[in-house]
Design a protein around this motif. Structure first.
Motif, PDB file in Angstrom:
ATOM      1  N   ARG A   1       0.868  -1.187   0.000  1.00 40.18           N
ATOM      2  CA  ARG A   1       0.000   0.000   0.000  1.00 40.18           C
ATOM      3  C   ARG A   1       0.900   1.231   0.000  1.00 40.18           C
ATOM      4  N   VAL A   2       0.804   2.050  -1.061  1.00 41.91           N
ATOM      5  CA  VAL A   2       1.777   3.117  -1.291  1.00 41.91           C
ATOM      6  C   VAL A   2       1.085   4.454  -1.439  1.00 41.91           C
ATOM      7  N   LEU A   3       1.674   5.462  -0.798  1.00 43.21           N
ATOM      8  CA  LEU A   3       1.245   6.853  -0.945  1.00 43.21           C
ATOM      9  C   LEU A   3       2.202   7.577  -1.883  1.00 43.21           C
ATOM     10  N   ASP A   4       1.678   8.269  -2.869  1.00 48.29           N
ATOM     11  CA  ASP A   4       2.488   9.167  -3.691  1.00 48.29           C
ATOM     12  C   ASP A   4       2.129  10.584  -3.273  1.00 48.29           C
ATOM     13  N   LEU A   5       2.941  11.168  -2.418  1.00 46.73           N
ATOM     14  CA  LEU A   5       2.665  12.476  -1.839  1.00 46.73           C
ATOM     15  C   LEU A   5       3.225  13.561  -2.740  1.00 46.73           C
ATOM     16  N   GLY A   6       2.354  14.427  -3.224  1.00 49.22           N
ATOM     17  CA  GLY A   6       2.757  15.387  -4.243  1.00 49.22           C
ATOM     18  C   GLY A   6       2.805  14.683  -5.581  1.00 49.22           C
ATOM     19  N   CYS A   7       1.703  13.979  -5.912  1.00 48.31           N
ATOM     20  CA  CYS A   7       1.711  13.084  -7.083  1.00 48.31           C
ATOM     21  C   CYS A   7       1.714  13.829  -8.408  1.00 48.31           C
ATOM     22  N   GLY A   8       1.433  15.143  -8.393  1.00 48.59           N
ATOM     23  CA  GLY A   8       1.465  15.903  -9.642  1.00 48.59           C
ATOM     24  C   GLY A   8       0.508  15.334 -10.670  1.00 48.59           C
ATOM     25  N   GLN A   9       0.999  15.102 -11.863  1.00 53.89           N
ATOM     26  CA  GLN A   9       0.159  14.669 -12.974  1.00 53.89           C
ATOM     27  C   GLN A   9       0.024  13.150 -13.077  1.00 53.89           C
ATOM     28  N   GLY A  10       0.493  12.424 -12.053  1.00 56.39           N
ATOM     29  CA  GLY A  10       0.196  11.004 -11.944  1.00 56.39           C
ATOM     30  C   GLY A  10       1.129  10.051 -12.657  1.00 56.39           C
ATOM     31  N   GLN A  11       2.330  10.518 -13.054  1.00 58.21           N
ATOM     32  CA  GLN A  11       3.232   9.617 -13.764  1.00 58.21           C
ATOM     33  C   GLN A  11       3.650   8.423 -12.903  1.00 58.21           C
ATOM     34  N   LEU A  12       4.011   8.682 -11.637  1.00 53.41           N
ATOM     35  CA  LEU A  12       4.432   7.585 -10.777  1.00 53.41           C
ATOM     36  C   LEU A  12       3.264   6.669 -10.441  1.00 53.41           C
ATOM     37  N   VAL A  13       2.092   7.240 -10.182  1.00 53.49           N
ATOM     38  CA  VAL A  13       0.906   6.419  -9.911  1.00 53.49           C
ATOM     39  C   VAL A  13       0.637   5.488 -11.086  1.00 53.49           C
ATOM     40  N   GLN A  14       0.800   5.995 -12.291  1.00 53.06           N
ATOM     41  CA  GLN A  14       0.584   5.188 -13.492  1.00 53.06           C
ATOM     42  C   GLN A  14       1.542   4.006 -13.543  1.00 53.06           C
ATOM     43  N   GLU A  15       2.798   4.236 -13.187  1.00 51.95           N
ATOM     44  CA  GLU A  15       3.780   3.141 -13.189  1.00 51.95           C
ATOM     45  C   GLU A  15       3.484   2.136 -12.077  1.00 51.95           C
ATOM     46  N   LEU A  16       3.081   2.625 -10.923  1.00 44.97           N
ATOM     47  CA  LEU A  16       2.764   1.727  -9.815  1.00 44.97           C
ATOM     48  C   LEU A  16       1.604   0.803 -10.164  1.00 44.97           C
ATOM     49  N   LEU A  17       0.630   1.313 -10.897  1.00 48.72           N
ATOM     50  CA  LEU A  17      -0.530   0.513 -11.258  1.00 48.72           C
ATOM     51  C   LEU A  17      -0.163  -0.665 -12.169  1.00 48.72           C
TER      52      LEU A  17
END
Length: 517
Positions: free
Chosen positions: A312-328
């Motif tokens: 379970r990961v928090l992306d704090l200051g995720c901006g436009q979601g590039q890291l969230v996209q990779e995590l998914l």
């Protein structure tokens, strides 16, 4: 339907100044045409000591049905059940709120050319609404008005006085007082404009997206901090979920801006123009071109998260979601939360992730929400890991202790990853002028020693161990372009601080190909 507005005065400040503030002369009875009937303004009393203005709205039920096309548009259940026989002509509702806005528009804005000094002064006010639909009862009436400084008197109206056993109706007789003058007339009118239709919980017209702007304009200065903000927003916008979400997000941005004593525009600035970032984001068409540093950074973060066993990961200051996209893309990460203070960034992230078209199972793994890292937030608790990727340098250094406590002291994930530019490496960027930071919004950029000193102090204060990992080409003279600190709760490690700058792995091999341009 009607309401009265009364004030008291003295010879120095006569009550009849109410006529100047409302832009309606006390010695005249005036009529104004509206879409649904005629609004009348008259003064039952007007003296130096006391002045009362009344707004009487004569509703044309036929016009109401014709303009609403008989469908109860905007969630007006009475109009839907009985087109020609309903309470609209008698009970205060959104019809009266619209009449307030139309007839007293200048007063609502606090504009009075004849008495400009009075427009901004609090007044002793008494407002009376004889018949007000109150879906939620007297308790809700008090919850809505009392936090705004009103003394509230609510009298329930029985269904029929001849048959008390029938009980009370949903209507109340409402009296609002501020005898000590805590509110201006404009503030009082804006309260009524929003809360009358909220209590009625129905609107006589179709609620379109521009209603969000109307709500925020009328709610400026009070709605962002109101304890019943969610109820007010949802009901005012006829329970339209998308509009309610938009309004709540914009109100949260206002609240954060007020708390930071800054402008909303200064907070909502997290959308980075790609041309402004010397590190670049776009992959080159040719496979011979070096991998961008932003991509290497995400690869290093994913590797560190996998090594920590985070699910379970928090992306704090995720901006436009590039890291969230990779995590998914990696099924090891079972829940991903992206947090950012900028609604523009979150909107772009939502489009990037295609949340509206995402499958149910995938959608359950991700959520985006607005929040400021300068404040503790219970939503951040319970995660295995948190990532602050290129975030801390966007804060003023004096704000870092607040972020430190919110993440390490309150949320306390088992693992925290922090990446930030290494200012020493800036001399290798050929396109970056000497003495300039990499992005216009960077408040500082640290040397390796400065970053390590800060990280070690944070780790010691909050019971974490920390190690440092280079990202990108680890130049023997100036170090890597990006530096990463990996914090791990001390009870999960041997509580040692280590430095992996000499480690060579697949990421570093790729990083050696990175170029400045």
């Amino acid at each position: 339907m009607f309401l009265t507005i009364s004030t008291s005065g003295t010879p120095e400040s006569p009550a009849t100044d109410l006529g100047f503030l409302l832009h309606k002369h006390p010695e005249k009875a005036q009529a104004f045409s509206t879409s649904y009937g005629t609004a009348h303004v008259l003064y039952p009393e007007a003296s130096v000591e006391r002045c009362t203005a009344a707004l009487l709205l004569e509703v044309d039920p036929v016009a109401l049905v014709r303009r609403g096309k008989g469908k109860g548009r905007g969630g007006a259940p009475d109009a839907a059940l009985a087109q020609y026989v309903n309470d609209r002509p008698y009970a205060a509702s959104s019809l009266l709120a619209v009449a307030l806005s139309a007839v007293f528009s200048s007063a609502m804005r606090g504009v009075c050319n004849a008495r400009p000094e009075r427009a901004g002064q609090p007044l002793p006010l008494r407002i009376e609404v004889p018949a007000l639909p109150a879906r939620g009862g007297a308790d809700l009436v008090r919850k809505l008005f009392e936090p705004l400084g009103w003394t509230v008197t609510v009298t329930r109206i029985p269904l029929d006085e001849q048959f008390p056993e029938w009980g009370d109706s949903r209507y109340v007789h409402l009296v609002l007082d501020v005898p000590d003058g805590k509110l201006t007339l404009g503030e009082a009118l804006r309260h009524l404009y929003v809360l009358l239709p909220v209590l009625d919980d129905a609107k006589h017209y179709w609620v379109s997206p521009d209603e969000v702007d109307k709500l925020l304009r009328a709610g400026e200065g009070w709605l962002a901090d109101h304890p019943e903000q969610k109820v007010i927003t949802s009901r005012y916008l006829a329970r339209r979920w998308s509009l309610t979400q938009e309004a709540m997000q914009r109100l949260e941005l206002v609240r954060l801006a007020d708390a930071d004593d800054t402008d909303v525009e200064d907070i909502d600035n997290a959308v980075v123009e790609e041309s402004a970032d010397p590190e670049g984001e776009e992959r080159a068409e040719s496979t011979d071109r070096p991998v961008p540093l932003a991509v290497l950074r995400r690869e290093a973060i994913l590797a560190a998260l996998a090594g920590a066993g985070a699910g379970r990961v928090l992306d704090l200051g995720c901006g436009q979601g590039q890291l969230v996209q990779e995590l998914l893309k990696d099924t090891r990460f079972t829940e991903i939360a992206g947090v950012d203070v900028s609604m523009r960034a979150l909107t772009i992230a939502s489009r990037r992730l295609k949340l509206d078209r995402m499958g149910e199972r995938q959608a359950e793994r991700v959520k985006l929400f607005q929040g400021s890292l300068a404040y503790t937030d219970k939503r951040l608790k319970g995660y295995d890991a948190a990532v602050l990727s290129e975030v801390i340098e966007h804060l003023d250094e004096e704000r870092l202790p607040a972020l430190e406590y919110a993440v390490f002291g309150s949320a306390r994930p088992r693992t925290v990853l922090v990446t930030t530019p290494n200012v020493e490496y800036n001399v290798r960027w050929e396109t970056l002028a000497a003495g300039h930071v990499r992005h216009g919004d960077h408040r500082f950029e640290w040397t390796r020693e400065e970053f390590r000193g800060w990280a070690r102090q944070v780790a010691e204060r909050h019971g974490y161990g920390v190690e440092f990992v280079p990202i990108g080409d680890n130049d023997p003279e100036v170090g890597p372009p990006t530096q990463m600190a990996v914090f791990t709760q001390a009870d999960k490690t041997d509580d040692k601080t280590t430095d992996k700058t000499d480690k060579t792995d697949k990421t570093d091999t790729k990083a050696k190909e990175v170029q400045a341009a």
